[in-house]
Motif scaffolding. Structure first.
Motif, PDB file in Angstrom:
ATOM      1  N   ARG A  31       0.766  -1.165   0.171  1.00  0.00           N
ATOM      2  CA  ARG A  31       0.145   0.103  -0.043  1.00  0.00           C
ATOM      3  C   ARG A  31       0.809   1.262  -0.153  1.00  0.00           C
ATOM      4  O   ARG A  31       0.565   2.177  -0.544  1.00  0.00           O
ATOM      5  CB  ARG A  31      -1.033  -0.093   1.215  1.00  0.00           C
ATOM      6  N   ARG A  53       5.602  10.502  -4.707  1.00  0.00           N
ATOM      7  CA  ARG A  53       6.906  10.785  -5.271  1.00  0.00           C
ATOM      8  C   ARG A  53       6.995  12.379  -5.618  1.00  0.00           C
ATOM      9  O   ARG A  53       8.019  12.668  -6.011  1.00  0.00           O
ATOM     10  CB  ARG A  53       7.127   9.820  -6.640  1.00  0.00           C
ATOM     11  N   HIS A  54       5.824  12.744  -5.874  1.00  0.00           N
ATOM     12  CA  HIS A  54       5.961  14.468  -6.204  1.00  0.00           C
ATOM     13  C   HIS A  54       5.797  15.096  -4.817  1.00  0.00           C
ATOM     14  O   HIS A  54       5.633  16.396  -5.053  1.00  0.00           O
ATOM     15  CB  HIS A  54       4.467  14.797  -7.114  1.00  0.00           C
ATOM     16  N   LEU A 112       2.381   1.526  -3.463  1.00  0.00           N
ATOM     17  CA  LEU A 112       1.216   2.039  -4.368  1.00  0.00           C
ATOM     18  C   LEU A 112       1.068   3.670  -3.896  1.00  0.00           C
ATOM     19  O   LEU A 112       1.115   4.456  -5.238  1.00  0.00           O
ATOM     20  CB  LEU A 112       0.075   1.203  -4.114  1.00  0.00           C
ATOM     21  N   PHE A 113       1.013   3.944  -2.892  1.00  0.00           N
ATOM     22  CA  PHE A 113       0.998   5.418  -2.611  1.00  0.00           C
ATOM     23  C   PHE A 113       2.164   6.218  -3.143  1.00  0.00           C
ATOM     24  O   PHE A 113       1.968   7.299  -3.819  1.00  0.00           O
ATOM     25  CB  PHE A 113       0.809   5.567  -1.268  1.00  0.00           C
ATOM     26  N   TYR A 114       3.349   5.783  -3.212  1.00  0.00           N
ATOM     27  CA  TYR A 114       4.477   6.381  -3.528  1.00  0.00           C
ATOM     28  C   TYR A 114       4.425   6.695  -4.827  1.00  0.00           C
ATOM     29  O   TYR A 114       4.616   7.833  -5.308  1.00  0.00           O
ATOM     30  CB  TYR A 114       5.684   5.941  -3.015  1.00  0.00           C
ATOM     31  N   PHE A 115       4.276   5.711  -5.760  1.00  0.00           N
ATOM     32  CA  PHE A 115       4.211   5.725  -7.118  1.00  0.00           C
ATOM     33  C   PHE A 115       2.971   6.501  -7.601  1.00  0.00           C
ATOM     34  O   PHE A 115       3.158   7.124  -8.723  1.00  0.00           O
ATOM     35  CB  PHE A 115       4.078   4.365  -7.662  1.00  0.00           C
ATOM     36  N   THR A 116       1.797   6.509  -7.060  1.00  0.00           N
ATOM     37  CA  THR A 116       0.827   7.323  -7.485  1.00  0.00           C
ATOM     38  C   THR A 116       1.007   9.005  -6.899  1.00  0.00           C
ATOM     39  O   THR A 116       0.391   9.682  -7.914  1.00  0.00           O
ATOM     40  CB  THR A 116      -0.684   6.661  -7.068  1.00  0.00           C
ATOM     41  N   MET A 117       1.367   9.096  -5.808  1.00  0.00           N
ATOM     42  CA  MET A 117       1.280  10.646  -5.475  1.00  0.00           C
ATOM     43  C   MET A 117       2.519  10.913  -4.889  1.00  0.00           C
ATOM     44  O   MET A 117       2.925  12.141  -4.862  1.00  0.00           O
ATOM     45  CB  MET A 117      -0.094  10.409  -4.544  1.00  0.00           C
TER      46      MET A 117
END
Length: 180
Positions: free
Chosen positions: A48, A58-59, A51-56
């Motif tokens: 989880r 990282r910005h 997934l959070f890192y790759f969707t949001m």
């Protein structure tokens, strides 16, 4: 603390108590079941976070820390799942590490709260001392008997203590600052 957070802490404590009851009732088999569920939950937590890192994240500012937490949690879940049959030494190291670290952190938190004259420093100090006692007792029973039953009971007692302290913190009134 919001109402949703309080309900989440209460449900978490209830599931922890249920896990303790399963471990005490089923003995070593219950320990393997609970360790499997904990490993699975750690894997899902890591996935989880990734997934959070790759969707949001990282910005985001300091989003890389979420990546690190996800990778470490996933690695720890897979590792604990793979060593579930060589348990006595790993359980002792786990108990000593987690309770020792939590105890030291609670004692440091109590020291800081006392410096700021907060009334909650006594509870933090008590939880720190009890966590350290659980870690030392796990080390003692591993050296003396190395029996899985004693380590299972220490682990169950530690989980029960964590659930009780989570319930106490859930029902404790929190200070809310109102700006008018």
């Amino acid at each position: 603390m919001t109402l949703t957070q309080r309900i989440g802490k209460i449900l978490n404590a209830a599931f922890t108590v249920l896990g303790v009851l399963i471990m005490v009732w089923m003995g070593e088999d219950g320990f393997f079941l609970v360790s499997f569920l904990l490993s699975l939950s750690m894997i899902l937590f890591g996935l989880r976070k990734l997934l959070f890192y790759f969707t949001m994240a990282r910005h985001m500012v300091d989003g890389r820390s979420i990546l690190y937490i996800g990778v470490i949690a996933l690695d720890f879940g897979v590792f604990s799942l793979s060593v579930s049959r060589n348990v006595a030494l790993f359980i002792t190291l786990y108990l000593l590490g987690t309770h020792g670290f939590a105890g030291v952190m609670d004692i440091l938190r109590a020291r800081e709260a006392r410096r700021f004259k907060s009334p909650s420093w006594r509870l933090s100090l008590a939880t720190g001392v009890v966590n350290l006692a659980f870690g030392v007792s796990a080390l003692f029973f591993c050296i003396v008997s190395a029996g899985l039953r004693e380590l299972t009971l220490i682990y169950a007692a530690g989980l029960l203590f964590a659930a009780i302290s989570r319930l106490v913190r859930a029902f404790r009134k929190t200070a809310i600052v109102y700006i008018q």
